[in-house]
Design an enzyme around this catalytic site. Sequence first.
Site, mmCIF file in Angstrom:
data_model
loop_
_atom_site.group_PDB
_atom_site.id
_atom_site.type_symbol
_atom_site.label_atom_id
_atom_site.label_comp_id
_atom_site.label_asym_id
_atom_site.label_seq_id
_atom_site.Cartn_x
_atom_site.Cartn_y
_atom_site.Cartn_z
ATOM 1 N N HIS A 28 0.824 -1.213 0.000
ATOM 2 C CA HIS A 28 0.000 0.000 0.000
ATOM 3 C C HIS A 28 0.858 1.263 0.000
ATOM 4 C CE1 HIS A 28 -3.751 2.199 0.746
ATOM 5 N NE2 HIS A 28 -3.035 2.981 1.542
ATOM 6 N N HIS A 48 -10.499 2.298 -0.109
ATOM 7 C CA HIS A 48 -10.642 1.832 1.276
ATOM 8 C C HIS A 48 -11.404 0.505 1.240
ATOM 9 C CE1 HIS A 48 -10.222 3.849 5.433
ATOM 10 N NE2 HIS A 48 -9.060 3.866 4.808
#
Lengths: 79, 79, 654, 230
Positions: free
Chosen positions: C44, C90
């Site tokens: 990420h 998300h």
Amino acid sequence: MKVEIFITLKKGVLDPQGKAVERALKSMGYEDVKDLRIGKLIEMEIPGDSMEGTERKVQEMCEKLLANPVIEDYNFKID
Amino acid sequence: MKVEIFITLKKGVLDPQGKAVERALKSMGYEDVKDLRIGKLIEMEIPGDSMEGTERKVQEMCEKLLANPVIEDYNFKID
Amino acid sequence: MSISKDIIDEHGITEAEYLEILKHLGREPNLLEIGIFSVMWSEHCSYKSSRPHLKRLPTEGPHVLQGPGENAGVIDIGDGLALVFKVESHNHPSYIEPYQGAATGVGGILRDIFTMGARPVALLNSLRFGTVDHPRTHGLVDGVVAGIAGYGNCIGVPTVGGEVYFHESYNGNCLVNAMAVGVVKRDRIFRGRAEGVGNPVMYVGSKTGRDGIHGATMASDVFGEGGEERRPTVQVGDPFTEKLLLEACLEVFRTDYITGIQDMGAAGLTSSSVEMAGRVGNGIDIDVALVPRREEGMAPYEVMLSESQERMLLVVKKGCEEDVGGIFRKWDLDAVVIGEVTGDGLFRIREGDGIVAEIPVRALTDGAPVYDRPLERPAYLDEVRRLDMAVVEEPADFNGVLLELLASPNICSREWIYSQYDHMVRTDTVVLPGYGAAVLRIKGTNKAFAMTIDCNSRYCYIDPRTGGAIAVAEAARNLVVAGARPLAVTDCLNFGNPERPEIMWQFKECLAGMGEACRELSVPVVSGNVSLYNETSGTAIYPTPTVGMVGLIDDVMLIATQPFKAEGDVIVLIGETRDEIGGSEYLKVIHGLDRGVCPSLDLSLEKGIQSACLRAIGAGIVRSAHDCSEGGLAVAVAESCISGDQGAIGATVK
Amino acid sequence: MGDKFGIIVFPGSNCDHDCYHVVKHVFGRRAGYVWHKETDLSGYDCIILPGGFSYGDYLRTGAIARFSPVMGEVMDFAERGGPVIGICNGFQILTESGLLPGVLMRNRGLKFVCRQVYTRVENNRTVFTANYMRGQLLKIPIAHADGNYFADDDTLKSLEDNGQIVLRYTDSEGNATEEANPNGSLHNIAAIINRGGNVLGTMPHPERGCESVIGSEDGRGIFESVLEAM
């Protein structure tokens, strides 16, 4: 002192949330649920003084802010 | 049977609403209020069968719908 | 105390990576240092599997003021103004706790915008769920939409557009991509840089708790069947505090008290401080004992890796600490100096007077591993492109088919969703949600700008390269039919597990197609996000390179909207209609088929069509315009007939 | 009297900028922001409590904002007969502070609703509606999760009898039907005034209906009416 305040809608005041949750429970098979009402549970710590002192304070807090007298009742437990 | 269900945020889970209300009470002069948390109070009637039957039903209802297992705990009183 | 093997594994650090760490430190790392390496080297934060391919996307252009590498992209729109925008995913937190996962996604993307000095003016979102009858879908949709509404409405930024898509490949992994757009004066752009050795580093916003610890690595972990035990890592958002944080930051931006600012997103205090120092080659010194906390007994490990929301990190000019502190206190927010910028290039963490971690900043940023993952053309491709037309017999009742398509989950009206979003606050929304792009006016000018977010993931599944190009072309079409000149792209690249060669092949091909289209249509990529490991028990999502795009309208009076306006108007179809039914929504809805050859895309023809459409709208001779996408021409004409608010209007097509 | 509008800014107000824009740029009149901690409203001729989520709408919408220092001043200003407009969250704060009767509860459908709605002018002999015709239909947007107006029967009766109901939700033909009621408000109530007629609470956002480029001009009449009375 540990204080628990229960704020509930007055009888006769519409409770859209309660109605929606009751409908949902019935659709999940709990047909016999009745008069479902949703209120607020407020927990807090008030250190120090006497039971009466704390009681008076909690009373004032509910009257002034925590409950709306037009549509809500309140009661509380202190221990 | 009258059922009261108390749904509260798990310890450690941020309670923005509790934070704002605690700050408001402090600004109204109730300096010593601490750890204020706001949860839900669900009241309902479940007529009929035994205490265990009702208890099992309330347990299921909380697990399936009324409480969000990720961030909430629940307990209840039946009388 | 040397770190045990399973602690290293639990942090998602491979053998080889651990040896690299030993080289960087010249000693064994302690637990806090392992935690820091694991989040900074996570997929990420480091983009380690995607970086080699991201390089092939065009990122420059005459109007690009800030490309990828900062918190958001910035483009010049004239009148001394610039647009700041980005999209962020998300996905994993939303699957575990839909409301808070989506809400904190909105909160995070808003902070990426206002940390650049801009006031956020619009939100969009791209949502993908499993099939409508999948047991989890209903709860996920309700929770995600309520979370986006709850957060966006409270902070007063209108949610003006987006897309929702249902498909079985998302049954185990929903996608929640949030995009935000802000406006800033060209000469008041702020950046995430720890400038000026000796300058104090200030922590502002909510107190730190234990929420979301290892949110960054969680996002890079594949969900096993029982993915739910990761529960304690879900972050909870407080939009009210974010609104205070926004207004306080905007007040600070009107002063010259600070030299750098960044929001605390994934990996919280660690990534913000390391990235700010890394961008200018400085070091940074943090004392965790000074960090405001919400809970007692938090170890340095927890403080440094916590992903509590609504927090920013500022680098303040020496001597201005009190001035900055005063502004935040006015808005009832914590503002505490927790460290300072140093010149030794080290990320040093103290607890009181003891040093608990010391890592070269470069080791965490440029030193992150880069993997040229193996690629392999997936076996399914040849099979999925075969379409036996005999199976697809011509329907007896065309009207029935059209009605079925218009009612299908991926085409039907989204009003029940966007009516839950306040899409009018700030009184700038000129074209409301419901069409391809939303349009907002710019007060004080007669300009406007259009925004869209779009992706057809089925095309990307059956032909990643063409699918990637179509994703860019379709986003541009959405803007062009509103009368806006496409300017730049922000992308959210949602894919499966990069350690599987066929997923990596899909990724490379999609990006190759996107790159070609971006170059041909001259829309550089100025920001974006990569979300990998979207996979459950070996089943990956369809490749979903979501494309967010922003375009400019020179005169807000010269725009077009979707609905037909008046009887007698002429309907014109621009472009070629080819005999292509592969990967269409028609095949899926009516025949249950996800196959066929992907429609071809001629980029130079596309460019010509788009500029012709723009010139016609600019000449004021076009009243409405619509692109043909899911459902083709029939659905496009039908939608143009029924989407006006003066009742339906008919159309005949020869 | 002058023509300066004081727009109160609570922590969490969102529509303060929109109201400022309308007064300053659409009507060309003077406007100023009043931070909720201020206690001096002299110099202002009309007070606007804008929409938004004051204090995050926590506990009850408007419950905490009512205790802001400025609210004491707003109450005095209203007692002196000064015009006060409470829009959406502002209306909720006015009911919590007792300047207006009743309560705004969670919408019947439990969801936030944002769309254009039609409302009918029930009483055009007020400071806020003099520029409209009685029965005129206004297309003005709403955006709220707690617009479900509730009051006990006596209060409702007095509101009806004293013409304090200013706007009612209707369909596009002007019928106050159940389907046209977006949130469950009793008697389709959308906006009311106090007995004195100088305090208006409205759930629809007039500031979002003052420019055709964003969909409607029907909201202008409220500002025009109050400007003529100032």
